[in-house]
Design an enzyme around this catalytic site. Structure first.
Site, short mmCIF file in Angstrom:
data_model
loop_
_atom_site.label_atom_id
_atom_site.label_comp_id
_atom_site.label_asym_id
_atom_site.label_seq_id
_atom_site.Cartn_x
_atom_site.Cartn_y
_atom_site.Cartn_z
N HIS A 1 0.82 -1.22 0.00
CA HIS A 1 0.00 0.00 0.00
C HIS A 1 0.85 1.26 0.00
CE1 HIS A 1 -4.28 -0.70 0.22
NE2 HIS A 1 -4.12 -1.70 1.06
N GLU B 1 -5.65 -2.05 12.60
CA GLU B 1 -6.73 -1.85 11.62
C GLU B 1 -7.30 -3.20 11.17
OE1 GLU B 1 -7.25 0.30 7.23
OE2 GLU B 1 -5.26 -0.21 8.00
N HIS B 2 -6.40 -4.10 10.75
CA HIS B 2 -6.80 -5.45 10.34
C HIS B 2 -6.11 -6.47 11.24
CE1 HIS B 2 -6.61 -2.95 6.59
NE2 HIS B 2 -7.83 -3.43 6.43
N ASP C 1 -11.07 -6.16 1.85
CA ASP C 1 -10.80 -4.90 1.14
C ASP C 1 -11.76 -4.67 -0.02
OD1 ASP C 1 -8.81 -3.81 2.63
OD2 ASP C 1 -7.17 -4.39 1.31
N HIS D 1 -33.78 29.45 34.48
CA HIS D 1 -34.24 28.09 34.19
C HIS D 1 -35.38 27.71 35.13
CE1 HIS D 1 -30.54 27.86 31.89
NE2 HIS D 1 -30.80 26.61 31.52
#
Length: 502
Positions: free
Chosen positions: A265, A330-331, A364, A423
């Site tokens: 990648h 991530e994986h 993927d 309030h």
């Protein structure tokens, strides 16, 4: 370097240094990058389309006219038709599987009526307009188009705007085709930090969006971080990563193949194998050397392995999972016997792949779950991109006199406790109006000043209100009989309640 040099023993100095380098790698922008991105954003805000055209010449090496910033929808359809039949079928298959999976993530609006009579609920509605960043540069990513646009469409987003840099050779047909399949409304030939700025602030040609999603390089990630607040973003993505937990029965060739699939990648990508079997570690290293030699993107993969690769030998699979949870990858691949049994020990991962027949590459492209995942350890608290990222939630609150009578006094007391008199008075007015309570209960009951003679405290006001409710129901308490009916009025006949102050 030889892959055998990646083998380290858990707990050793080399292993600690290797894993520490991995945990600290490249998602944070340096001062120079951030300064550059700030200048780019400022120029896009100031000059709009002119800035986009100038940056396209400077960064992408292409000269565009303003009318060419947007890709015609006919060009997307034509790109799809120009593909080979098998490629079109593959895109449609991936899109179908992604759509089916994400349809299960839809949320519904809901409401209920509680014991006080209030109706409470949550409304789920899609965002009006979303921007999708599609990376360019080292490779074309039609899969990212499908993974980002389809969940938005499933969520019901009104308009999806995509941006992707154009190269010197022109548009990438497969990206245009994927935009057609996924249902992109508009595609613009812009990329980098300038594209993020255009989506966040709008230009003459690019409409402003409500949210920006999609991965990108360090400049894109930095731009997303800087525009957050002007628009929403999905995450600040860092370089990609995979961690493979493997036992002695794992196929070393498959483990190596999966490590290289991640390493190709980006030079900053991380690829780690953790195993209790030293012999498997040696086999994986040898397989990496063999497979890397014939890989077209071997230069990128080799740099990634040298910088952020590791084969860690541990005492047990339990220790391997401890390391995995610490890194929160991530994986995460579980290349072990009975992977479902070990899944229970996984606490932090973007996506988990069970067994060697479920490689990360399957996820993927077309397994169905999203491949836009938390990186850099953020899986400790972040989730994959999903339909839930393209909707907003609105709380719905409906109440009447019955609810105010039951819960209003507690609201008044809590407001006074926080020193927010207005309030409390806002609720007291409703309590007074609901049964015709004395007007001085509305005008008085200060919380921070000395109590004056004759002024009612909040508790007294609540007691009086309860008595008046009882009287309205047909019975008058002794307390109610003693109280004079000052400023009483009929609901709907006397205009607004008394507003006099002290």
């Amino acid at each position: 370097m030889k892959a055998a040099e990646l083998i380290v023993t858990a707990g050793s100095g080399r292993a600690r240094a290797r894993l520490a380098r991995l945990a600290a790698r490249g998602s944070a922008a340096g001062e120079r990058v951030e300064a550059d991105v700030r200048r780019i954003i400022a120029r896009v805000r100031r000059a709009g389309d002119r800035a986009l055209l100038a940056f396209a010449r400077r960064f992408d090496g292409v000269t565009l006219r303003r009318a060419e910033l947007r890709v015609p929808k006919e060009a997307m359809a034509a790109a799809y038709l120009s593909l080979a039949g098998r490629v079109r079928s593959d895109l449609e298959l991936a899109a179908r599987r992604i759509r089916v999976f994400h349809a299960r993530q839809r949320e519904r609006s809901w409401s209920f009526r509680d014991a006080s009579g209030a109706r409470l609920g949550q409304r789920i509605e899609p965002l009006a307009r979303v921007g999708v960043y599609v990376p360019g540069g080292r490779a074309a990513y039609p899969s990212t188009v499908l993974m980002t646009v389809i969940p938005a469409r499933v969520a019901g987003v009104g308009e999806v705007i995509a941006v992707s840099p154009v190269g010197k050779d022109g548009d990438t047909p497969i990206v245009l085709a994927a935009c057609h399949v996924a249902g992109v409304d508009r595609l613009y030939r812009i990329g980098g930090a300038q594209a993020v700025a255009a989506l966040a602030y709008g230009t003459e040609s690019v409409p402003r969006v409500d949210k920006i999603v999609g991965p990108g390089n360090l400049w894109v990630a930095t731009a997303k971080r800087l525009v957050f607040g002007q628009v929403d973003i999905d995450s600040i993505a860092g370089p990609s990563e995979v961690l493979v937990v493997a036992d002695g029965a794992a196929d070393a060739e498959l483990v190596a193949a999966d490590l290289l699939a991640q390493a190709e990648h980006d030079p900053l990508a991380a690829a780690i194998c953790v195993t209790p079997d030293r012999r498997l570690a040696a086999r994986v290293a040898a397989a990496l050397d063999r497979q890397l030699a014939s890989l077209p993107r071997r230069a990128i993969a080799a740099r990634a392995l040298a910088n952020f690769g590791a084969i860690v030998v541990v005492r047990s699979l339990a220790q391997a999972l401890e390391i995995a949870n610490h890194l929160a990858p991530e994986h995460l691949e579980l290349a072990v016997r009975a992977p479902r049994r070990w899944l229970a020990r996984v606490r932090h991962a973007g996506a988990v792949f069970l067994g060697q027949d479920a490689p990360e590459a399957f996820g993927d492209y077309l397994a169905g779950p999203n491949h836009v995942l938390p990186t850099g350890g953020t899986a400790r608290f972040a989730s994959p991109l999903g339909v839930y990222d393209f909707v907003k939630r609105t709380s719905i609150i409906e109440a009447g006199p019955r609810t105010m009578a039951r819960l209003g006094p507690a609201v008044v007391r809590l407001a006074r406790l926080e020193g927010l008199d207005a309030h409390g008075r806002a609720v007291e007015r409703r309590l007074a109006a609901s049964v015709g309570s004395p007007s001085y209960l509305v005008a008085r009951a200060p919380s921070r000043e000395p109590r004056r003679a004759g002024a009612a405290t909040t508790d007294e006001a609540c007691q009086t209100h309860a008595a008046l409710r009882a009287a309205a129901a047909g019975g008058r308490s002794e307390h109610a009989r003693r109280r004079p009916r000052i400023g009483a009025r009929s609901r709907g006949t006397m205009g607004t309640p008394h507003r006099g102050g002290r």
